[in-house]
Design an enzyme around this catalytic site. Structure first.
Site, PDB file in Angstrom:
ATOM      1  CD  GLU A 128      -2.946   1.120   2.309  1.00 38.46           C
ATOM      2  OE1 GLU A 128      -4.097   1.551   2.148  1.00 38.46           O
ATOM      3  OE2 GLU A 128      -2.535   0.722   3.403  1.00 38.46           O
ATOM      4  N   GLY A 261       3.007   2.068  10.955  1.00 37.05           N
ATOM      5  CA  GLY A 261       2.828   1.364  12.217  1.00 37.05           C
ATOM      6  C   GLY A 261       2.481  -0.095  11.968  1.00 37.05           C
ATOM      7  CB  ALA A 262       0.236  -2.226  11.707  1.00 38.80           C
ATOM      8  CD  GLU A 298      -3.249  -2.088  10.845  1.00 35.25           C
ATOM      9  OE1 GLU A 298      -3.567  -2.337   9.666  1.00 35.25           O
ATOM     10  OE2 GLU A 298      -2.954  -0.941  11.234  1.00 35.25           O
ATOM     11  CD  GLU A 320      -5.870   3.498   6.775  1.00 30.60           C
ATOM     12  OE1 GLU A 320      -5.970   3.249   7.985  1.00 30.60           O
ATOM     13  OE2 GLU A 320      -5.262   2.738   5.993  1.00 30.60           O
TER      14      GLU A 320
END
Length: 850
Positions: A128, A261-262, A298, A320
């Site tokens: 991504e 972050g993930a 996530e 998001e």
């Protein structure tokens, strides 16, 4: 005539769509390269002479198109750098209908933290927004969903993880071929592979779905907490959405070097180690909460983003913002004692700050290409988007909002959607005009400043767009869903108002004199409030009656009014002086944040010393009363209050007494004494001691960094190296940026630490200008890190600094951070103006306190 692909804003034609990829990759970590072969099932809605795939740095070999008895090879294979594509040209039209496309290729690992790259001993992917094209020639836009059947050949002895479970393993000499179960339909950015010497927790089932958490072997003891979070929140997410988890398994993996972050890859979620791995016996509560929030974020994406996916990157916020809001909601259900919504408010503050600039952008804004998509991963998309969803939920009610989400999930299962699809589902479920509310907040940049004044039981409300730059105005307005909370003779009451117009008068229910009024109850609204003098005085005199979130908003809004020239800094400091007995850690953090800005940017020399002494007089007695040693029966609230006070008295006020208390405790902690420092005091104590530390302590931290298994502890020692104020040590720290001590993922944070150093920042800023290309190169081209490097320049202080930043970014522009460049320059200009305007006023106020 130029081919359409020569335009960097080129979008794939919809005449050719993939249905299924069957691919085999052979990875050679030693050579940092790979080869691939795939068969893509495609559907052509019309005859065409071209098939266009995305590809970056891939050498495409043999290509064969098959349709029934037709077999064709392209007459040309033309890479196009501008659009990151490869155009397959055929001499004859390819027939309409179903067909297959066979492609062979080879390519390199990426030097940065995207595509396929080497993170220490681990091969990882990060696709991504648009980096699947660095590994597969593919249709690399989110609307082109397809099934993925992958096999991977790797050297023997390594764990191999993909989106699906392993269905077959075959040995082939020194190679191991692993075949994964075919996936559900996925956008290419959600495909992932991780290969390396990893160990996983035993699989545990949640409704038949196996869950495992993975790390390097030496960090295996740190996986339990992240595993437990996933086990706790997955059932809650399934319940909220009313849909089972769709992707056969959950693997969570800590990656030793990771840009974000993930990443929510379907069934294979990858994390920066510090966002997944910890020891709950030694981790500060802030670290535990952050890991829980990221894991839940996530997992929420597995529905919102993976199951229903945006059509294009302009609706990235659909993924998001929802995952941001949902993470706090679900973790709050699981651990209500953590008061997650106060953390949410702290995150939202960054969006309010950014959205007050002229250079902000709407939640839903135009995204023309993949590069611009990368700039959309910011506080507006995440935090403002999440705050607006929370506000809409508050307006519609929890039950209708959830039913709308469930309806949206059912209608667009396995497919793509746009924002109007969400509004329609919410409106249908809630029977409310959702689109009016949502369109204004999502499609329009900025937010309102609501002015509130009370006269008897009548409240006058007005709104205008809030800008942090003094004197700037514009005519926008919003439908503002407000909750008024107040106390009169009949007690504390709440009243809901939808402020549609520029001005309105509201009659408060109840009787008797209004003692105080809060115009953003619970701080759930994404707006700031400007109270008239009498109403503000009523709030200041009744701080204890306000909820913590409301006290935080009161301080934050007054600070914003100072920045915009609507209030005096002296009045803010007078308000701050009323918080000496504050017991809530989140409110104390807000107070310290505001005062730290004043101490760091608005005063120098003697005034700086006076301000520190005033802060110590204000908050030192509370720390002295509480003491540094935790008791076995102590609540988390008390531990967090102590930590906030240590940050205030030891960090901000630089109290010699606090330093004297911290030094021996840090020394004992470094020798392995676990009870030397309560975990929540670790960050502040290490930073405080480092600031005044010598070469021996610098060497101690430096030696501990590479071998420390706990990622939060490792980061604590790494960042401490930027805090030493002895001049020779600031130079050593600066040199470390260009060494292997600082991983790529930590470059931006380390640069910020060096710029924050009081004795070293001038020399570092001069060196940054000379070595700008070297500093930028250390990011490996990672867009998020590049943006954070540019944003770090906002920590500079003077008008001369501002002019130097303008010259630097004009002469050496960072193309991946154009938005961040505009925002940083605007913010820094306002900070410089604030120093010139308010510095003398702070000085005069401090003289009056003596």
């Amino acid at each position: 005539m130029a081919h359409p692909t020569e335009d960097k804003n080129f979008r794939l034609p919809t005449t050719v769509r993939p249905q299924r990829y069957a691919a085999t990759l052979t990875l050679d970590p030693g050579a940092k390269s790979f080869t691939g072969q795939q068969t893509v099932d495609v559907e052509l809605s019309a005859p065409t002479r071209e098939i266009i795939l995305h590809a970056i740095a891939l050498q495409v070999g043999e290509v064969i198109f098959r349709s029934g008895a037709t077999q064709l090879k392209p007459s040309s294979i033309r890479p196009v750098e501008a659009s990151e594509t490869v155009v397959l040209g055929f001499d004859a039209p390819l027939p309409q209908g179903r067909a297959t496309l066979e492609v062979a290729w080879k390519g390199p690992f990426t030097d940065g933290l995207r595509g396929m790259y080497l993170a220490g001993k681990v091969v990882a992917t990060q696709f991504e927004a648009a980096d699947a094209r660095r590994v597969f020639p593919c249709f690399d836009e989110p609307a082109f969903k397809a099934k993925w059947a992958l096999s991977v050949r790797v050297p023997q002895g390594l764990a191999v993880l993909g989106n699906g479970p392993v269905v077959k393993e075959e040995q082939d000499g020194a190679w191991n071929k692993v075949t994964f179960q075919e996936t559900e339909v996925l956008s290419s950015y959600l495909v992932a592979l991780v290969v390396g010497p990893l160990v996983g927790t035993p699989a545990q089932l949640v409704g038949g779905v196996p869950v495992r958490t993975w790390s390097l072997q030496e960090k295996g003891h740190l996986t339990r907490f992240g595993q437990d979070v996933a086990l706790a929140v997955l059932p809650r997410l399934q319940d909220y959405f009313g849909l089972p988890y769709a992707f056969t398994k959950v693997d969570q993996v800590g990656i030793p070097d990771f840009e974000a972050g993930a990443m929510e890859n379907a069934g294979l979620i990858t994390y920066r180690e510090v966002a997944l791995l910890l020891d709950p016996a030694t981790a500060p509560l802030s670290v535990q909460k952050r890991v829980a929030e990221v894991v839940t974020h996530e997992l929420a994406h597995q529905w919102f983003g993976n199951w229903v996916t945006m059509v294009w990157w302009d609706d990235l916020w659909l993924n998001e913002a929802f995952a941001t809001w949902m993470a706090f909601k679900i973790v709050d259900q699981w651990r209500p004692e953590w008061r997650m919504w106060l953390d949410f408010d702290a995150h939202r503050a960054s969006a309010l700050y950014l959205d007050a600039l002229k250079s902000t952008h709407p939640i839903h804004g135009e995204v023309r290409n993949a590069s611009e998509a990368g700039e959309s991963f910011d506080a507006i998309t995440y935090e403002k988007g999440g705050a607006v969803l929370r506000m809409i939920e508050g307006f519609l009610g929890e039950a209708p909002f959830r039913e709308g989400i469930r309806l949206y999930m059912r209608k667009h299962a396995r497919a793509n959607a746009v924002k109007e699809d969400l509004w329609n589902a919410l409106g249908e479920a809630a029977r409310q005009p959702v689109e009016e509310l949502a369109t204004a907040w999502v499609g329009q940049s900025g937010f309102p400043l609501v002015t509130a004044s009370v006269n008897g039981h009548e409240v006058t409300l007005s709104q205008q767009r809030f800008y942090s730059e003094p004197g700037v105005e514009s005519a926008e307005k919003w439908p503002v869903p407000m909750v008024l909370r107040y106390q009169d003779g009949s007690g504390v009451r709440e009243q809901r108002v939808l402020l549609r117009d520029k001005q309105a008068k509201v009659t408060l229910e109840g009787s008797g004199a209004v003692k105080w009024l809060c115009a953003n109850a619970g701080s759930t609204g994404f707006y700031r409030v400007n109270y008239d003098k009498a109403t503000l005085a009523g709030l200041a005199a009744n701080l204890g009656a306000l909820e913590p979130a409301e006290r935080i908003s009161l301080l934050a809004d007054q600070w914003a009014l100072v920045r915009s020239g609507r209030a005096s800094v002296a009045d803010l400091l007078d308000l701050a002086a009323r918080f000496g007995d504050e017991e809530d850690d989140s409110v104390l953090d807000e107070l310290v944040g505001r005062l730290a800005y004043v101490e760091g940017r608005l005063v120098d020399g003697e005034d700086q010393a006076r301000l520190r002494a005033w802060v110590e007089r204000l908050l030192g007695p509370s720390l002295k009363k509480l003491g540094w040693q935790a008791t076995s029966s102590e609540s988390d609230a008390v531990k967090l209050r102590r930590a906030a006070l240590v940050r205030a008295v030891g960090g901000l006020a630089r109290s010699p007494d606090a330093l004297a208390e911290a030094r021996p405790r840090v020394a004992r902690m470094l020798k392995g004494e676990r009870d030397a420092l309560e975990p929540n005091l670790l960050d502040a104590s290490v930073a405080m001691v480092a600031r005044a530390g010598d070469a021996a302590l610098f060497d101690t931290f430096l030696q501990k960094v590479p071998g420390e298994p706990d990622p939060a502890t490792q980061r604590r020692y790494l960042m401490a190296l930027t805090a030493f104020e002895e001049p020779s040590l600031t130079t050593r720290a600066q040199d470390l940026l260009f060494s292997e001590t600082v991983k790529t993922q930590d470059v931006a944070g380390f640069v910020s630490g060096l710029l924050a150093n009081r004795t070293g920042h001038d020399a570092w800023w001069a060196r940054m200008r000379k070595q700008w290309k070297d500093v930028i190169a250390r990011t490996g081209g990672a867009p998020m890190l590049l943006r954070r490097i540019v944003e770090a320049l906002g920590m500079l202080r003077t008008r001369a600094d501002l002019e130097a930043v303008k010259v630097l970014l004009k002469d050496h522009p960072v193309s991946e951070a154009q938005q961040a460049t505009a925002q940083t320059l605007e913010r820094l200009a306002q900070d410089v103006e604030l120093l010139e305007r308010c510095g003398p006023e702070v000085s005069a106020w401090l003289e009056r306190q003596a």
